[in-house]
Scaffold this motif. Sequence first.
Motif, mmCIF file in Angstrom:
data_model
loop_
_atom_site.group_PDB
_atom_site.id
_atom_site.type_symbol
_atom_site.label_atom_id
_atom_site.label_comp_id
_atom_site.label_asym_id
_atom_site.label_seq_id
_atom_site.Cartn_x
_atom_site.Cartn_y
_atom_site.Cartn_z
ATOM 1 N N LEU A 9 41.981 35.514 45.259
ATOM 2 C CA LEU A 9 42.411 36.178 44.033
ATOM 3 C C LEU A 9 42.644 37.655 44.317
ATOM 4 O O LEU A 9 42.232 38.177 45.354
ATOM 5 C CB LEU A 9 41.382 35.983 42.902
ATOM 6 C CG LEU A 9 39.927 36.383 43.156
ATOM 7 C CD1 LEU A 9 39.708 37.870 42.921
ATOM 8 C CD2 LEU A 9 38.997 35.587 42.247
ATOM 9 N N ASP A 10 43.309 38.307 43.388
ATOM 10 C CA ASP A 10 43.590 39.738 43.497
ATOM 11 C C ASP A 10 42.991 40.415 42.267
ATOM 12 O O ASP A 10 43.348 40.067 41.128
ATOM 13 C CB ASP A 10 45.103 39.974 43.567
ATOM 14 C CG ASP A 10 45.462 41.429 43.843
ATOM 15 O OD1 ASP A 10 44.658 42.330 43.506
ATOM 16 O OD2 ASP A 10 46.557 41.677 44.392
ATOM 17 N N LEU A 11 42.101 41.345 42.484
ATOM 18 C CA LEU A 11 41.414 41.996 41.362
ATOM 19 C C LEU A 11 42.351 42.826 40.497
ATOM 20 O O LEU A 11 42.001 43.189 39.368
ATOM 21 C CB LEU A 11 40.263 42.863 41.879
ATOM 22 C CG LEU A 11 39.115 42.093 42.550
ATOM 23 C CD1 LEU A 11 38.081 43.066 43.120
ATOM 24 C CD2 LEU A 11 38.463 41.134 41.568
ATOM 25 N N ASN A 12 43.527 43.117 41.019
ATOM 26 C CA ASN A 12 44.518 43.856 40.227
ATOM 27 C C ASN A 12 45.383 42.934 39.363
ATOM 28 O O ASN A 12 46.142 43.410 38.513
ATOM 29 C CB ASN A 12 45.425 44.681 41.150
ATOM 30 C CG ASN A 12 44.669 45.811 41.831
ATOM 31 O OD1 ASN A 12 43.946 46.558 41.173
ATOM 32 N ND2 ASN A 12 44.818 45.936 43.143
ATOM 33 N N ASP A 13 45.253 41.612 39.593
ATOM 34 C CA ASP A 13 46.010 40.654 38.793
ATOM 35 C C ASP A 13 45.466 40.598 37.369
ATOM 36 O O ASP A 13 44.309 40.953 37.112
ATOM 37 C CB ASP A 13 45.949 39.260 39.413
ATOM 38 C CG ASP A 13 46.904 39.115 40.596
ATOM 39 O OD1 ASP A 13 47.747 40.006 40.776
ATOM 40 O OD2 ASP A 13 46.771 38.123 41.341
ATOM 41 N N SER A 14 46.295 40.110 36.465
ATOM 42 C CA SER A 14 45.895 39.985 35.059
ATOM 43 C C SER A 14 45.709 38.522 34.687
ATOM 44 O O SER A 14 46.282 37.621 35.311
ATOM 45 C CB SER A 14 46.961 40.601 34.151
ATOM 46 O OG SER A 14 47.075 41.986 34.386
#
Length: 301
Positions: free
Chosen positions: A93-98
């Motif tokens: 996952l990417d912590l900047n994703d929404s």
Amino acid sequence: MKPLKTTFTTITLVLFLLFTFSCQEKISKKENLETSVQSQIDSIEGTIAVAFYSLSEPKDSLFINIDEKFHAASTMKVPVMIELFKQASEGKLDLNDSIVLKNEFKSIVDGSLYSMDIKDDSDDVIYSQIGTKVTLNDLMYSMITISSNLATNVLIELVDAKKTTETMRDLGAKNIEVLRGVEDQKAYDQGLSNSTTARDLMIIMDAIATNETINQKDREAMINILKDQKHKELIPRYLPSDVKVAHKTGSITGVHHDAGIVYLPDGRSYVLVLLSKNLKDFDKGTEQLARISKTFYDYYN
């Protein structure tokens, strides 16, 4: 002129006496600490656990009821944060994703749906964002700093409670159990609650501070989030303003916890975990737990 042998013997004796006095003074300080902390614990109507562990040299520690099992309350949000960073480092996952913020969750008992109540949450602002996209970073920050239950449930569903517990095992926390999100009443009624011990939270905080299996950038990011904690009723309450605390609290009826890393201005640091349950007087218990934190600070400083 005194013989060389006599002079050497005298010097040796003086050094021995100084060393003995130093050791006795240190033992005396530690005994006084234990007596003071135990006296403060005895003044609280309830069950208390304490874990103190120095991260600087020389190593020092004090453990009381360290393996007693407690309802984890919101301290379980720290393992969820660690799991988020772990899965991000693995590219899952990417912590900047929404993610679309929802308020509908499945009970671990039978899969039936339940929703969070704004009246039972410490974060009322987030409820106005339901149905909109919110970044994982923002949800994680709210989960830790203001203990948002809604954010927690969204995130724990994303990373999976079982995987979170497995990661805690890998870090050496052998008894903590992250079973579910918050306010799963059916699970609570069946005794299925998140639980921890003071030892486990000490190990987890130590891992955030020092464990090289977590990359340094992630550890620093987690520490910065924990330092932004808005609930300061326990560990930091009576400490000087130049002492920084990276910590997470947790409370439910009769329960008040705090687990954190205390950073002194001179660069030294220590882990402190304060757990409580069956508090007859919540406010008095909270006050005394905060005083216990001050006792450790005075000893260490």
